[in-house]
Design a protein around this motif. Structure first.
Motif, mmCIF file in Angstrom:
data_model
loop_
_atom_site.group_PDB
_atom_site.id
_atom_site.type_symbol
_atom_site.label_atom_id
_atom_site.label_comp_id
_atom_site.label_asym_id
_atom_site.label_seq_id
_atom_site.Cartn_x
_atom_site.Cartn_y
_atom_site.Cartn_z
ATOM 1 N N TRP A 36 -6.675 76.948 35.780
ATOM 2 C CA TRP A 36 -6.092 75.740 35.212
ATOM 3 C C TRP A 36 -7.066 75.036 34.275
ATOM 4 O O TRP A 36 -8.262 74.937 34.540
ATOM 5 C CB TRP A 36 -5.729 74.762 36.331
ATOM 6 C CG TRP A 36 -4.751 75.329 37.304
ATOM 7 C CD1 TRP A 36 -5.041 76.071 38.405
ATOM 8 C CD2 TRP A 36 -3.329 75.233 37.246
ATOM 9 N NE1 TRP A 36 -3.881 76.429 39.047
ATOM 10 C CE2 TRP A 36 -2.823 75.941 38.358
ATOM 11 C CE3 TRP A 36 -2.444 74.617 36.378
ATOM 12 C CZ2 TRP A 36 -1.453 76.041 38.615
ATOM 13 C CZ3 TRP A 36 -1.086 74.709 36.636
ATOM 14 C CH2 TRP A 36 -0.608 75.422 37.739
ATOM 15 N N PHE A 37 -6.532 74.557 33.176
ATOM 16 C CA PHE A 37 -7.166 73.572 32.321
ATOM 17 C C PHE A 37 -6.296 72.323 32.389
ATOM 18 O O PHE A 37 -5.171 72.358 32.882
ATOM 19 C CB PHE A 37 -7.231 74.059 30.860
ATOM 20 C CG PHE A 37 -8.385 74.964 30.561
ATOM 21 C CD1 PHE A 37 -8.454 76.243 31.082
ATOM 22 C CD2 PHE A 37 -9.409 74.551 29.727
ATOM 23 C CE1 PHE A 37 -9.529 77.090 30.787
ATOM 24 C CE2 PHE A 37 -10.471 75.377 29.412
ATOM 25 C CZ PHE A 37 -10.529 76.649 29.947
ATOM 26 N N ARG A 38 -6.833 71.228 31.865
ATOM 27 C CA ARG A 38 -6.033 70.012 31.756
ATOM 28 C C ARG A 38 -6.395 69.270 30.473
ATOM 29 O O ARG A 38 -7.494 69.407 29.947
ATOM 30 C CB ARG A 38 -6.232 69.090 32.969
ATOM 31 C CG ARG A 38 -7.629 68.484 33.083
ATOM 32 C CD ARG A 38 -7.772 67.709 34.392
ATOM 33 N NE ARG A 38 -9.094 67.097 34.519
ATOM 34 C CZ ARG A 38 -9.518 66.481 35.609
ATOM 35 N NH1 ARG A 38 -8.730 66.388 36.691
ATOM 36 N NH2 ARG A 38 -10.733 65.940 35.635
ATOM 37 N N ARG A 39 -5.429 68.473 29.976
ATOM 38 C CA ARG A 39 -5.656 67.647 28.796
ATOM 39 C C ARG A 39 -5.338 66.211 29.153
ATOM 40 O O ARG A 39 -4.166 65.828 29.219
ATOM 41 C CB ARG A 39 -4.791 68.097 27.622
ATOM 42 C CG ARG A 39 -5.137 67.360 26.328
ATOM 43 C CD ARG A 39 -4.115 67.649 25.246
ATOM 44 N NE ARG A 39 -4.099 69.043 24.868
ATOM 45 C CZ ARG A 39 -4.912 69.606 23.981
ATOM 46 N NH1 ARG A 39 -5.820 68.863 23.373
ATOM 47 N NH2 ARG A 39 -4.804 70.880 23.684
ATOM 48 N N TYR A 94 -1.535 69.518 32.945
ATOM 49 C CA TYR A 94 -2.263 70.650 33.511
ATOM 50 C C TYR A 94 -1.617 71.952 33.025
ATOM 51 O O TYR A 94 -0.403 72.126 33.138
ATOM 52 C CB TYR A 94 -2.238 70.588 35.037
ATOM 53 C CG TYR A 94 -3.191 69.551 35.590
ATOM 54 C CD1 TYR A 94 -2.940 68.189 35.410
ATOM 55 C CD2 TYR A 94 -4.351 69.928 36.258
ATOM 56 C CE1 TYR A 94 -3.823 67.236 35.886
ATOM 57 C CE2 TYR A 94 -5.243 68.981 36.751
ATOM 58 C CZ TYR A 94 -4.967 67.640 36.556
ATOM 59 O OH TYR A 94 -5.850 66.699 37.031
ATOM 60 N N TYR A 95 -2.469 72.838 32.514
ATOM 61 C CA TYR A 95 -2.013 74.099 31.953
ATOM 62 C C TYR A 95 -2.584 75.265 32.760
ATOM 63 O O TYR A 95 -3.799 75.360 32.943
ATOM 64 C CB TYR A 95 -2.469 74.249 30.511
ATOM 65 C CG TYR A 95 -1.899 73.229 29.563
ATOM 66 C CD1 TYR A 95 -2.563 72.039 29.315
ATOM 67 C CD2 TYR A 95 -0.690 73.456 28.914
ATOM 68 C CE1 TYR A 95 -2.048 71.095 28.445
ATOM 69 C CE2 TYR A 95 -0.164 72.521 28.040
ATOM 70 C CZ TYR A 95 -0.851 71.339 27.818
ATOM 71 O OH TYR A 95 -0.331 70.412 26.952
ATOM 72 N N GLN A 108 3.418 76.355 30.127
ATOM 73 C CA GLN A 108 3.947 75.300 29.277
ATOM 74 C C GLN A 108 3.323 73.944 29.574
ATOM 75 O O GLN A 108 3.444 73.013 28.776
ATOM 76 C CB GLN A 108 5.474 75.208 29.435
ATOM 77 C CG GLN A 108 5.952 74.498 30.698
ATOM 78 C CD GLN A 108 5.884 75.360 31.949
ATOM 79 O OE1 GLN A 108 5.400 76.499 31.912
ATOM 80 N NE2 GLN A 108 6.378 74.827 33.056
ATOM 81 N N GLY A 109 2.657 73.828 30.703
ATOM 82 C CA GLY A 109 2.013 72.576 31.080
ATOM 83 C C GLY A 109 2.892 71.763 32.016
ATOM 84 O O GLY A 109 4.121 71.785 31.923
ATOM 85 N N THR A 110 2.243 71.058 32.921
ATOM 86 C CA THR A 110 2.950 70.181 33.842
ATOM 87 C C THR A 110 2.181 68.861 33.949
ATOM 88 O O THR A 110 0.947 68.863 34.037
ATOM 89 C CB THR A 110 3.135 70.848 35.224
ATOM 90 O OG1 THR A 110 3.929 70.018 36.066
ATOM 91 C CG2 THR A 110 1.798 71.118 35.916
ATOM 92 N N GLN A 111 2.902 67.772 33.930
ATOM 93 C CA GLN A 111 2.283 66.450 33.908
ATOM 94 C C GLN A 111 1.886 66.009 35.319
ATOM 95 O O GLN A 111 2.687 66.089 36.257
ATOM 96 C CB GLN A 111 3.234 65.406 33.315
ATOM 97 C CG GLN A 111 2.705 63.993 33.303
ATOM 98 C CD GLN A 111 1.571 63.797 32.309
ATOM 99 O OE1 GLN A 111 1.650 64.243 31.160
ATOM 100 N NE2 GLN A 111 0.507 63.119 32.745
#
Length: 116
Positions: A36-39, A94-95, A108-111
């Motif tokens: 996981w990465f996150r933005r 979070y990706y 796709q990413g999740t908030q």
């Protein structure tokens, strides 16, 4: 081509917990890394945690060590991210990613939103 399906995330109060999951399908391999990465809002994407089948290694960013745990399901192309003691600064998209055979695929990413 690898497809990643993420689930979990949502809104939680500070100190709470959430669990993210990510399942890979398609052209998967026995040797891979997944994690996981996150933005965070207004910031660059940053590494969070990963599992590598190259020796069964687990890695974590310093900011989440002791609070987050990444694990692999018996279905080997699925990983979970258990997030405990969440802080407002953990708020981010979070990706999930999957690395194998020289290429990287992204979910796709999740908030995840942590309220104070």
């Amino acid at each position: 081509q690898v497809q990643l399906e993420e689930s979990g995330g949502g809104l939680v109060q500070a100190g709470g917990s959430l669990r993210l999951s990510c399942a890979a399908s398609g052209r998967t391999y026995s040797m891979y890394s997944m994690g996981w990465f996150r933005r965070p809002p207004g910031k660059e994407r940053e590494f969070v945690a990963a599992f590598s089948s190259f020796g069964g290694r687990f890695d974590y960013a310093d900011s989440v060590k002791g609070r987050f745990t990444i694990s692999r399901a018996n279905a080997k192309n699925t990983v979970y991210l258990e997030m405990n003691s969440l802080k407002p600064e953990d708020t981010a998209v979070y990706y999930c990613y999957y690395d194998s055979n020289g290429s990287r695929s992204w979910g796709q990413g999740t908030q995840v939103t942590v309220s104070s």
